[in-house]
Design a protein around this motif. Structure first.
Motif, PDB file in Angstrom:
ATOM      1  N   GLU A 295       3.056   4.315 -14.157  1.00  0.00           N
ATOM      2  CA  GLU A 295       1.649   4.416 -14.049  1.00  0.00           C
ATOM      3  C   GLU A 295       0.742   2.999 -13.778  1.00  0.00           C
ATOM      4  O   GLU A 295      -0.213   2.808 -13.122  1.00  0.00           O
ATOM      5  CB  GLU A 295       0.995   5.025 -14.986  1.00  0.00           C
ATOM      6  CG  GLU A 295       1.334   6.818 -14.854  1.00  0.00           C
ATOM      7  CD  GLU A 295       0.902   7.590 -13.669  1.00  0.00           C
ATOM      8  OE1 GLU A 295       0.004   7.291 -13.321  1.00  0.00           O
ATOM      9  OE2 GLU A 295       1.454   8.390 -13.103  1.00  0.00           O
ATOM     10  N   GLU A 296       1.326   1.977 -14.582  1.00  0.00           N
ATOM     11  CA  GLU A 296       0.916   0.758 -14.393  1.00  0.00           C
ATOM     12  C   GLU A 296       1.168  -0.116 -13.156  1.00  0.00           C
ATOM     13  O   GLU A 296       0.665  -0.905 -12.828  1.00  0.00           O
ATOM     14  CB  GLU A 296       1.606   0.012 -15.511  1.00  0.00           C
ATOM     15  CG  GLU A 296       1.375   0.467 -16.922  1.00  0.00           C
ATOM     16  CD  GLU A 296       0.037   0.180 -17.123  1.00  0.00           C
ATOM     17  OE1 GLU A 296      -0.660  -0.679 -16.852  1.00  0.00           O
ATOM     18  OE2 GLU A 296      -0.585   1.304 -18.014  1.00  0.00           O
ATOM     19  N   TRP A 297       2.068   0.560 -11.949  1.00  0.00           N
ATOM     20  CA  TRP A 297       2.327  -0.100 -10.801  1.00  0.00           C
ATOM     21  C   TRP A 297       1.883   0.580  -9.838  1.00  0.00           C
ATOM     22  O   TRP A 297       1.889   0.249  -8.651  1.00  0.00           O
ATOM     23  CB  TRP A 297       3.929   0.136 -10.863  1.00  0.00           C
ATOM     24  CG  TRP A 297       4.833  -0.542 -11.956  1.00  0.00           C
ATOM     25  CD1 TRP A 297       3.978  -1.719 -12.879  1.00  0.00           C
ATOM     26  CD2 TRP A 297       6.061  -0.345 -12.304  1.00  0.00           C
ATOM     27  NE1 TRP A 297       5.291  -1.866 -13.678  1.00  0.00           N
ATOM     28  CE2 TRP A 297       6.243  -1.039 -13.754  1.00  0.00           C
ATOM     29  CE3 TRP A 297       7.057   0.695 -12.001  1.00  0.00           C
ATOM     30  CZ2 TRP A 297       7.397  -1.011 -14.245  1.00  0.00           C
ATOM     31  CZ3 TRP A 297       8.178   0.660 -12.876  1.00  0.00           C
ATOM     32  CH2 TRP A 297       8.216   0.026 -13.780  1.00  0.00           C
ATOM     33  N   ARG A 298       0.774   1.528  -9.895  1.00  0.00           N
ATOM     34  CA  ARG A 298       0.170   2.084  -8.887  1.00  0.00           C
ATOM     35  C   ARG A 298      -0.879   0.970  -8.416  1.00  0.00           C
ATOM     36  O   ARG A 298      -1.144   0.310  -9.092  1.00  0.00           O
ATOM     37  CB  ARG A 298      -0.781   3.255  -9.391  1.00  0.00           C
ATOM     38  CG  ARG A 298       0.060   4.764  -9.907  1.00  0.00           C
ATOM     39  CD  ARG A 298      -0.804   5.676 -10.218  1.00  0.00           C
ATOM     40  NE  ARG A 298      -0.146   6.823 -10.259  1.00  0.00           N
ATOM     41  CZ  ARG A 298       0.291   7.685  -9.573  1.00  0.00           C
ATOM     42  NH1 ARG A 298       0.194   7.706  -8.341  1.00  0.00           N
ATOM     43  NH2 ARG A 298       0.931   8.956 -10.140  1.00  0.00           N
ATOM     44  N   PRO A 299      -0.875   1.273  -7.065  1.00  0.00           N
ATOM     45  CA  PRO A 299      -0.639   1.687  -6.040  1.00  0.00           C
ATOM     46  C   PRO A 299       0.482   1.633  -4.950  1.00  0.00           C
ATOM     47  O   PRO A 299       0.611   2.034  -4.017  1.00  0.00           O
ATOM     48  CB  PRO A 299      -1.902   1.973  -5.117  1.00  0.00           C
ATOM     49  CG  PRO A 299      -2.490   0.380  -5.136  1.00  0.00           C
ATOM     50  CD  PRO A 299      -2.077  -0.115  -6.606  1.00  0.00           C
ATOM     51  N   TYR A 300       1.385   0.733  -5.810  1.00  0.00           N
ATOM     52  CA  TYR A 300       2.622   0.477  -5.116  1.00  0.00           C
ATOM     53  C   TYR A 300       3.954   0.537  -5.930  1.00  0.00           C
ATOM     54  O   TYR A 300       4.888   0.015  -5.909  1.00  0.00           O
ATOM     55  CB  TYR A 300       2.654  -1.385  -4.956  1.00  0.00           C
ATOM     56  CG  TYR A 300       1.596  -1.799  -4.052  1.00  0.00           C
ATOM     57  CD1 TYR A 300       1.443  -1.489  -2.854  1.00  0.00           C
ATOM     58  CD2 TYR A 300       0.212  -2.793  -4.706  1.00  0.00           C
ATOM     59  CE1 TYR A 300       0.166  -2.034  -2.009  1.00  0.00           C
ATOM     60  CE2 TYR A 300      -0.613  -3.055  -4.030  1.00  0.00           C
ATOM     61  CZ  TYR A 300      -0.750  -2.651  -2.876  1.00  0.00           C
ATOM     62  OH  TYR A 300      -1.753  -3.363  -1.843  1.00  0.00           O
ATOM     63  N   ARG A 301       4.009   1.986  -6.430  1.00  0.00           N
ATOM     64  CA  ARG A 301       5.087   2.435  -7.075  1.00  0.00           C
ATOM     65  C   ARG A 301       6.338   2.143  -6.055  1.00  0.00           C
ATOM     66  O   ARG A 301       7.267   2.151  -6.862  1.00  0.00           O
ATOM     67  CB  ARG A 301       4.976   3.598  -7.703  1.00  0.00           C
ATOM     68  CG  ARG A 301       3.693   3.837  -8.740  1.00  0.00           C
ATOM     69  CD  ARG A 301       3.773   4.950  -9.701  1.00  0.00           C
ATOM     70  NE  ARG A 301       3.844   6.126  -8.978  1.00  0.00           N
ATOM     71  CZ  ARG A 301       3.791   7.267  -9.350  1.00  0.00           C
ATOM     72  NH1 ARG A 301       4.283   7.566 -10.395  1.00  0.00           N
ATOM     73  NH2 ARG A 301       3.936   8.320  -8.567  1.00  0.00           N
ATOM     74  N   ALA A 302       6.354   2.552  -5.047  1.00  0.00           N
ATOM     75  CA  ALA A 302       7.467   2.465  -3.931  1.00  0.00           C
ATOM     76  C   ALA A 302       7.877   1.083  -3.893  1.00  0.00           C
ATOM     77  O   ALA A 302       9.215   0.975  -4.105  1.00  0.00           O
ATOM     78  CB  ALA A 302       7.112   2.966  -2.639  1.00  0.00           C
TER      79      ALA A 302
END
Length: 287
Positions: free
Chosen positions: A265-272
């Motif tokens: 969740e901490e890596w949104r909006p680039y989780r991919a």
């Protein structure tokens, strides 16, 4: 007859990891990868039919050569290649989003131009995802090569065209299982996916992604990992993530699936992109 172009990425590029992921996932007979020269040759679709293309991954750009002399086809192939290799993403924005993260910050500083490389053919990607379930990438590629050899078709370029959904759906089940060398359960899933596509399943980045996920999960043999993986590699959702992926979780310190989802969740909006950094840190040892 061929055309060539130089494709300039938005931001920096990491040629080694990009060439490696293409080579590692290449389907024997359908694709030819030269790791030393960082070239990759395969068929790409156009409205008039598939054409052979070769991409050359260089430090600052990507060279594209295509077997066509038609302006419209060539422009289509340029657009398809840019989407396939994720050349239009602003990698600087991704790097800035992760720079303060204790896990991803060092990875992004080491490889600021890492891109979320996709698949140029959605059906091929779906079948290869099924064949890659619970086996190594190399084993999945071997299964894909056998499937293509048994049910694909020859192209004038010498490359094999990946089999169509209809051909796979109509193949005698035991014949397909034996040709590919997979379990009956895995062969059934392959044919379930093919029949779903024949019946109208629309695997495309423009589709309603929530609805498509529900449709994928309704296919017997398709679980959350496969649906998540296709969201990353085919639907090109920049915020998709695969919390059940073993390689990614090892790179995260072996959390549970639930904890991996929570941490992501901490890596949104680039989780991919976080996922590609995790995969690369765990598997890529080149320069």
């Amino acid at each position: 007859m061929s055309r060539s172009a130089v494709l300039i990425p938005n931001g920096v590029l990491e040629p080694g990891p990009m060439a490696a992921i293409l080579a590692n996932h290449a389907i024997p007979g359908c694709e030819v990868a030269d790791r030393a020269d960082r070239t990759h040759t395969r068929m790409l679709g156009t409205p008039a039919g598939p054409r052979r293309v070769t991409v050359t991954i260089r430090p600052d750009d990507v060279g594209l050569t295509a077997d066509t002399d038609d302006d419209g086809e060539f422009e289509h192939l340029i657009d398809s290649t840019r989407a396939w290799l994720d050349l239009d993403t602003d990698t600087g924005a991704v790097a800035r989003a992760f720079e303060g993260d204790p896990l991803l910050g060092p990875l992004v500083r080491d490889r600021p131009g890492l891109r979320a490389v996709g698949y140029p053919d959605a059906f091929e990607a779906a079948i290869m995802t099924v064949l890659g379930q619970q086996v190594s990438v190399a084993a999945g590629g071997t299964f894909g090569g056998r499937l293509a050899a048994a049910y694909g078709s020859a192209s004038p370029s010498g490359l094999t065209l990946f089999p169509t959904p209809q051909v796979i759906a109509d193949a005698p089940h035991e014949e397909l299982r034996a040709a590919v060398g997979v379990t009956r359960t895995r062969a059934t899933t392959v044919q379930n996916v093919a029949r779903a596509v024949v019946d109208g399943l629309f695997l495309d980045a423009s589709a309603d992604q929530a609805q498509l996920r529900r449709e994928l999960l309704a296919i017997p043999g398709i679980g959350p990992w496969s649906a998540d993986y296709l969201a990353v590699r085919v639907l090109r959702d920049p915020d998709a993530f695969t919390p059940g992926d073993l390689v990614a979780r090892r790179a995260m310190g072996n959390p549970s699936i639930r904890d991996a989802e929570r941490l992501s969740e901490e890596w949104r909006p680039y989780r991919a992109y976080a996922l590609f950094h995790l995969w690369t840190s765990a598997t890529y040892s080149g320069d």
